[in-house]
Enzyme design. Structure first.
Site, PDB file in Angstrom:
ATOM      1  CE  LYS A  57      -0.418  -0.563   4.992  1.00 18.45           C
ATOM      2  NZ  LYS A  57      -1.230  -1.161   6.053  1.00 18.45           N
ATOM      3  NE  ARG A  69      -6.851  -0.035  11.332  1.00 14.62           N
ATOM      4  CZ  ARG A  69      -5.603  -0.201  10.918  1.00 14.62           C
ATOM      5  NH1 ARG A  69      -4.710   0.768  11.022  1.00 14.62           N
ATOM      6  NH2 ARG A  69      -5.230  -1.352  10.388  1.00 14.62           N
ATOM      7  CE1 TYR A  72      13.446  30.945   5.962  1.00 13.42           C
ATOM      8  CE2 TYR A  72      13.657  28.608   5.450  1.00 13.42           C
ATOM      9  CZ  TYR A  72      13.414  29.920   5.046  1.00 13.42           C
ATOM     10  OH  TYR A  72      13.146  30.179   3.736  1.00 13.42           O
ATOM     11  CG  MET A  92       9.820  23.592   0.410  1.00 11.71           C
ATOM     12  SD  MET A  92       8.861  24.743  -0.580  1.00 11.71           S
ATOM     13  CE  MET A  92       7.706  25.377   0.584  1.00 11.71           C
TER      14      MET A  92
HETATM   15  C1  LIG Z   1      -0.312  -2.213   6.581  1.00  8.60           C
HETATM   16  C2  LIG Z   1      -0.867  -3.517   6.971  1.00  8.60           C
HETATM   17  C3  LIG Z   1      -0.016  -4.615   7.196  1.00  8.60           C
HETATM   18  C4  LIG Z   1       1.486  -4.500   7.163  1.00  8.60           C
HETATM   19  O1  LIG Z   1       1.940  -3.948   8.373  1.00  8.60           O
HETATM   20  P1  LIG Z   1       3.492  -3.784   8.681  1.00  8.60           P
HETATM   21  O2  LIG Z   1       3.524  -3.286  10.071  1.00  8.60           O
HETATM   22  O3  LIG Z   1       4.026  -2.792   7.711  1.00  8.60           O
HETATM   23  O4  LIG Z   1       4.111  -5.120   8.504  1.00  8.60           O
HETATM   24  C5  LIG Z   1      -0.601  -5.832   7.473  1.00  8.60           C
HETATM   25  N1  LIG Z   1      -1.939  -5.978   7.552  1.00  8.60           N
HETATM   26  C6  LIG Z   1      -2.789  -4.938   7.365  1.00  8.60           C
HETATM   27  C7  LIG Z   1      -4.257  -5.155   7.482  1.00  8.60           C
HETATM   28  C8  LIG Z   1      -2.276  -3.690   7.076  1.00  8.60           C
HETATM   29  O5  LIG Z   1      -3.123  -2.656   6.901  1.00  8.60           O
END
Ligand SMILES: *Cc1c(COP(=O)(O)O)cnc(C)c1O
Length: 372
Positions: free
Chosen positions: A43, A140, A264, A317
């Site tokens: 992702k 969640r 800065y 930046m």
């Molecule tokens: C992002 C995610 C993972 C991977 O998690 P990591 O901590 O990066 O290994 C696994 N399962 C779900 C449902 C996720 O959203």
């Protein structure tokens, strides 16, 4: 960089993505979870590494897990024929045709998704795999255990190929109790007697809870060579390799005197006359603005091949500033590594009060990616 590799790009910044490191890390997951199949989690543009790099470096995975159906389409267009899991399932009912066309496996985490799939059952021409997600304490996504079994039976009756899934809230709390035990227990109790493969473990569980893996593990961050805890020391035992190296160059050098202030707000005051290297990387590239004085930057060159030079002054930046007292050899054009082999991204994260995940994902689109 240093001439040829990056000569077509004006600004000397580059994220190089090492496919061999991807292969190495995937093999490490295989060794740690030899009985499980692997969903490589890609992702967020493969945690900032690009889908193209993941497809090349992780080609030996059993499947890719991601969020956006467009990314699934991209993988299919680029020849991926293995499995693809949509980690949050569908966001809208009208994506079902496309999901089926792309032959995606679907996470199902709520009633609405179950209703969509029931309505769609007649239109399924090749069995669709469902990973039914149980909320075992993360609170969640996921079905509560009390309704999980009836959800399972509904989808099973509608002809879907069922799998069981949950996600850990505390698998990375390696020095605290409880971690995953109560979630695993609840999960196992709830699915007792139901058929179907399971999927539980993220990277932290693969690394530290190998009694809680399941038939499909779901590693993300460890494939990129960073730590689920945010501390690089914690993954030393796993011998993972950094996949991304974020490089830039010194584009100017300032000679400053004792008492001069840098950047800065004048956060840093020079204690003596010294050289300050100006590096072409700033927060608009994804480098954290909150990096404190002392955050390591590796400057290549010299007899040792390179040395660490600390950040001095606020990151701006497009640039950041480093103390060159350790690097008398440094000159305009010297290559620096912001993170990678020499400087673990977790160290930069720690100095910026965040975790490697956030830094990797935040590498900006303006940073060119080179797959090596
Ligand atoms: C992002 C995610 C993972 C991977 O998690 P990591 O901590 O990066 O290994 C696994 N399962 C779900 C449902 C996720 O959203």
């Amino acid at each position: 960089m240093g001439g040829s590799a990056n000569s077509l790009i004006n600004r000397p910044i580059l994220a190089s993505i090492h496919t061999q490191a991807f292969q190495h890390n995937l093999n490490r997951v295989r060794e740690l979870a030899p009985e499980s199949k692997i969903w490589s989690v890609i992702k967020a543009r493969s945690y900032g590494h690009s889908l193209a790099a993941a497809l090349e470096g992780l080609a030996a995975t059993d499947g890719f897990a991601l969020l956006d159906i467009q990314d699934a389409a991209w993988l299919r267009e680029h020849g991926w024929q293995g499995r693809i899991l949509l980690l949050e399932g569908l966001f809208h009912e009208n994506e079902l045709d496309l999901a089926q066309e792309l032959h995606c496996d679907l996470v199902v985490h709520c009633d609405a998704q179950i209703e969509w799939l029931e309505r769609y059952a007649d239109k399924v021409h090749k069995p669709i795999s469902v990973f039914l997600k149980m909320n075992t304490g993360m609170n969640r996504l996921g079905m509560k255990p009390a309704v999980y079994r009836s959800a399972f039976h509904r989808l099973h009756a509608a002809g879907y190929r069922m799998h069981h899934m949950t996600h850990f809230a505390n698998a990375d709390q390696i020095d605290r109790q409880p971690t995953v035990g109560s979630q695993v227990e609840l999960f196992n109790q709830t699915i007792e007697g139901l058929d179907g493969p399971t999927s539980l473990a993220n990277s932290a569980a693969v690394l530290w809870h190998r009694n809680a893996l399941g038939d499909w593990v779901r590693p993300g961050i460890m494939l990129y060579g960073a730590s689920p805890t945010g501390l690089h020391e914690d993954i030393a035992h796993a011998h993972l390799k950094a996949v991304m190296q974020l490089h830039s160059e010194i584009i100017d050098i300032q000679d400053v005197l004792a008492g001069d202030r840098i950047g800065y707000g004048g956060r840093y005051e020079a204690p003596e006359s010294m050289r300050i290297g100006i590096v072409a990387c700033g927060y608009a590239d994804g480098y954290p603005r909150h990096a404190k004085d002392g955050t390591p930057v590796y400057v290549r060159g010299g007899n040792e091949g390179g040395v660490v030079c600390p950040i001095v002054g606020r990151v701006s930046m497009d640039m950041l500033t480093i103390d060159l007292r350790n690097a008398p050899f440094a000159k305009i054009g010297s290559v620096v590594e912001l993170w990678g082999d020499q400087v673990p991204v977790d160290q930069v994260a720690q100095m910026s009060d965040t975790i490697g995940y956030e830094l990797l994902c935040a590498v900006a689109p303006r940073v060119p990616v080179k797959i090596i």
